[in-house]
Design an enzyme around this catalytic site. Structure first.
Site, PDB file in Angstrom:
ATOM      1  N   CYS A  71       0.867  -1.177   0.000  1.00 46.38           N
ATOM      2  CA  CYS A  71       0.000   0.000   0.000  1.00 46.38           C
ATOM      3  C   CYS A  71       0.897   1.218   0.000  1.00 46.38           C
ATOM      4  CB  CYS A  71      -0.888  -0.003   1.242  1.00 46.38           C
ATOM      5  SG  CYS A  71      -2.252   1.179   1.097  1.00 46.38           S
ATOM      6  N   CYS A  96      -0.137   4.196   1.625  1.00 44.10           N
ATOM      7  CA  CYS A  96      -0.560   5.209   2.613  1.00 44.10           C
ATOM      8  C   CYS A  96       0.480   5.505   3.686  1.00 44.10           C
ATOM      9  CB  CYS A  96      -1.901   4.849   3.240  1.00 44.10           C
ATOM     10  SG  CYS A  96      -1.863   3.383   4.268  1.00 44.10           S
ATOM     11  N   CYS A 144      -4.005   5.989   0.058  1.00 48.00           N
ATOM     12  CA  CYS A 144      -3.437   4.699  -0.363  1.00 48.00           C
ATOM     13  C   CYS A 144      -2.966   4.706  -1.808  1.00 48.00           C
ATOM     14  CB  CYS A 144      -4.467   3.592  -0.159  1.00 48.00           C
ATOM     15  SG  CYS A 144      -5.012   3.464   1.552  1.00 48.00           S
ATOM     16  N   LYS A 180     -12.770  -4.494   2.192  1.00 52.54           N
ATOM     17  CA  LYS A 180     -12.210  -3.615   3.204  1.00 52.54           C
ATOM     18  C   LYS A 180     -13.148  -2.434   3.392  1.00 52.54           C
ATOM     19  CE  LYS A 180      -8.074  -1.008   4.314  1.00 52.54           C
ATOM     20  NZ  LYS A 180      -6.707  -0.715   3.903  1.00 52.54           N
ATOM     21  N   ARG A 191      -3.706   3.802  12.376  1.00 53.93           N
ATOM     22  CA  ARG A 191      -3.255   5.015  11.673  1.00 53.93           C
ATOM     23  C   ARG A 191      -2.314   5.829  12.551  1.00 53.93           C
ATOM     24  NH1 ARG A 191      -8.861   6.444   8.466  1.00 53.93           N
ATOM     25  NH2 ARG A 191      -8.875   4.481   7.287  1.00 53.93           N
ATOM     26  N   ARG A 240     -11.269   7.872   3.366  1.00 59.50           N
ATOM     27  CA  ARG A 240     -11.050   6.785   2.416  1.00 59.50           C
ATOM     28  C   ARG A 240     -12.366   6.232   1.851  1.00 59.50           C
ATOM     29  NH1 ARG A 240      -5.718   6.463   3.757  1.00 59.50           N
ATOM     30  NH2 ARG A 240      -5.114   5.531   5.736  1.00 59.50           N
ATOM     31  N   GLU A 273     -17.029  -7.219  -4.827  1.00 61.25           N
ATOM     32  CA  GLU A 273     -15.604  -6.929  -4.625  1.00 61.25           C
ATOM     33  C   GLU A 273     -14.795  -8.225  -4.639  1.00 61.25           C
ATOM     34  OE1 GLU A 273     -13.851  -4.252  -4.320  1.00 61.25           O
ATOM     35  OE2 GLU A 273     -15.232  -2.620  -3.901  1.00 61.25           O
ATOM     36  N   LYS A 318     -12.108  -7.263   6.330  1.00 61.55           N
ATOM     37  CA  LYS A 318     -11.493  -6.350   7.279  1.00 61.55           C
ATOM     38  C   LYS A 318     -12.403  -5.168   7.525  1.00 61.55           C
ATOM     39  CE  LYS A 318      -7.577  -3.338   7.502  1.00 61.55           C
ATOM     40  NZ  LYS A 318      -6.610  -2.668   6.704  1.00 61.55           N
ATOM     41  N   SER A 334      -6.887  -3.021  14.515  1.00 66.88           N
ATOM     42  CA  SER A 334      -6.295  -2.360  15.673  1.00 66.88           C
ATOM     43  C   SER A 334      -7.285  -1.984  16.775  1.00 66.88           C
ATOM     44  CB  SER A 334      -5.513  -1.132  15.218  1.00 66.88           C
ATOM     45  OG  SER A 334      -6.311  -0.282  14.420  1.00 66.88           O
ATOM     46  N   TYR A 341      -3.161  -8.851  16.327  1.00 66.91           N
ATOM     47  CA  TYR A 341      -2.132  -8.355  17.247  1.00 66.91           C
ATOM     48  C   TYR A 341      -2.106  -9.198  18.520  1.00 66.91           C
ATOM     49  CZ  TYR A 341      -2.722  -4.563  13.964  1.00 66.91           C
ATOM     50  OH  TYR A 341      -2.820  -3.843  12.800  1.00 66.91           O
TER      51      TYR A 341
HETATM   52  C1  PBG Z   1      -3.847   0.640   4.901  1.00 67.74           C
HETATM   53  C2  PBG Z   1      -4.087  -0.277   6.027  1.00 67.74           C
HETATM   54  C3  PBG Z   1      -4.862   0.021   7.141  1.00 67.74           C
HETATM   55  C4  PBG Z   1      -4.820  -1.092   7.963  1.00 67.74           C
HETATM   56  C5  PBG Z   1      -4.004  -2.038   7.361  1.00 67.74           C
HETATM   57  N1  PBG Z   1      -3.577  -1.520   6.144  1.00 67.74           N
HETATM   58  C6  PBG Z   1      -5.543   1.237   7.534  1.00 67.74           C
HETATM   59  C7  PBG Z   1      -6.391   2.035   6.679  1.00 67.74           C
HETATM   60  O1  PBG Z   1      -6.988   1.611   5.684  1.00 67.74           O
HETATM   61  O2  PBG Z   1      -6.490   3.197   7.064  1.00 67.74           O
HETATM   62  C8  PBG Z   1      -5.525  -1.183   9.268  1.00 67.74           C
HETATM   63  C9  PBG Z   1      -5.124  -2.243  10.170  1.00 67.74           C
HETATM   64  C10 PBG Z   1      -5.605  -2.105  11.560  1.00 67.74           C
HETATM   65  O3  PBG Z   1      -6.422  -1.219  11.907  1.00 67.74           O
HETATM   66  O4  PBG Z   1      -5.168  -2.921  12.361  1.00 67.74           O
HETATM   67  N2  PBG Z   1      -2.997   0.229   3.984  1.00 67.74           N
END
Ligand code: PBG
Length: 332
Positions: free
Chosen positions: A120, A122, A130, A201, A211, A223, A239, A254, A280, A319
């Site tokens: 990615c 970003c 991204c 996603k 982030r 996004r 998708e 996700k 996260s 995690y």
């Molecule tokens: C972006 C990306 C994100 C996460 C993994 N890859 C964040 C986003 O789309 O802003 C999030 C992972 C997480 O929250 O644990 N490439």
């Protein structure tokens, strides 16, 4: 009694019987652990919103890798947080970029540990989007330029494969990204490197702590133009179907917790492995409540992840992987 009573409780009588009839088994082989690599030396910064998760420079990565391997975790999802960001995220595709260096480092120490490289832009762009941002004259506003972004993403994936990444995990959600990356990998001779696509996603508030961790919050806008609306389920099928046709090898959903129905739907509609990303905020909320003594962390986490497997996930990115590996080992 005039009607048959179905007594399910005899199936729950003893631990041995419960073990016999258990439908879902969470194992350490289901788990992938995310890592955040940073340039420099001597860096081990705990991410404030994600207690227990660190930014690590390569010299301090080894202790973490030793622990991961010792616990039996088979793979890591590798994110890089570079020193310098620019408009187009050029350091994402450098052969000596942080993800590429970290990949080589890990594969040298542990050739058998799977490196799944996040693909990615970003983390690498100054604006935090991204893809590449361009001003659209017709719309009179800045937007993420899909096709220009694809070229950079494909280049990034190839350089990650060249560094030794076992699996490419594109998380950018540009249209056509699986096809672009598959074609580039094949042309460069990496036909054997599979793609774990972030197929479904959602534009989610559950990425907030990540982030902070990746310093990748968008500096303008959000996004929602390229990530999915949390209200939509049928769109997830479209998708995922696009990704299947374009050559994805794994389909990811996700976040996970609020999207268990989507995990189930993909499992039923496609025959590719389904990956759940326990993101996260799903981690941070549990850590915060546990730190307050409000919940039993171990029970909550095992129940959450078992739920994801029951919903249909074959693989869980989490995690909590090290914690779970320890808990599973200690209860065996
Ligand atoms: C972006 C990306 C994100 C996460 C993994 N890859 C964040 C986003 O789309 O802003 C999030 C992972 C997480 O929250 O644990 N490439």
């Amino acid at each position: 009694m005039g009607f048959p009573v179905i007594r399910n409780r005899r199936l729950r009588g003893s631990a041995a019987v419960r073990n016999l009839v258990r439908e879902t088994q969470l194992t350490v082989h289901d788990l992938i652990y995310p890592l955040f690599a940073v340039p420099g030396t001597g860096i081990k910064h705990e991410i404030p919103s994600m207690p227990g998760v660190f930014h690590l420079s390569l010299d301090l990565l080894d202790a973490e890798l030793d622990e991961i391997v010792k616990l039996g975790i088979q793979g890591v999802l590798l994110f890089g947080v570079p020193e310098h960001k620019d408009e187009t995220g050029t350091s994402a595709c450098h052969d000596h970029g942080i993800v590429q260096e970290a990949t080589r480092h890990i594969k040298k120490r542990y050739p058998q540990l799977l490196v799944i490289a996040d693909t990615c832009l970003c983390q690498f762009t100054s604006h935090g989007h991204c893809g590449v941002v361009k001003f659209n004259d017709a719309l009179q506003q800045a937007e993420v330029a899909n096709d220009e972004s694809l070229e950079l993403l494909a280049e990034t994936a190839v350089s990650q494969a060249r560094a030794g990444a076992d699996i490419i995990a594109p998380s950018n959600m540009m249209d056509g990204f699986v096809h672009a990356i598959r074609t580039a990998l094949d042309e460069a001779g990496y036909t054997h490197v599979p793609i774990m696509s972030y197929s479904v996603k959602y534009a989610s508030a559950f990425y907030g702590p990540f982030r902070d961790a990746a310093h990748s919050a968008p500096q303008f806008g959000d996004r929602r133009t390229y990530q999915m609306d949390p209200a939509n389920a049928r769109e997830a099928l479209r998708e995922a179907e696009a990704d299947v046709i374009e050559g994805a090898d794994f389909l990811m959903v996700k976040p996970a917790l609020a999207y268990m129905d989507i995990i189930r739907t993909l499992k039923e509609h496609f025959d590719l492995p389904v990956v759940a990303y326990n993101v996260s905020a799903e981690y941070s909320m549990v850590k915060a409540a546990a730190a307050n003594g409000w919940i039993n962390e171990k029970s909550i986490v095992l129940e959450m992840l078992t739920g994801m497997k029951r919903a249909g996930a074959d693989i869980i990115l989490t995690y909590f992987a090290k914690d779970v590996a320890r808990w599973l080992r200690d209860t065996e």
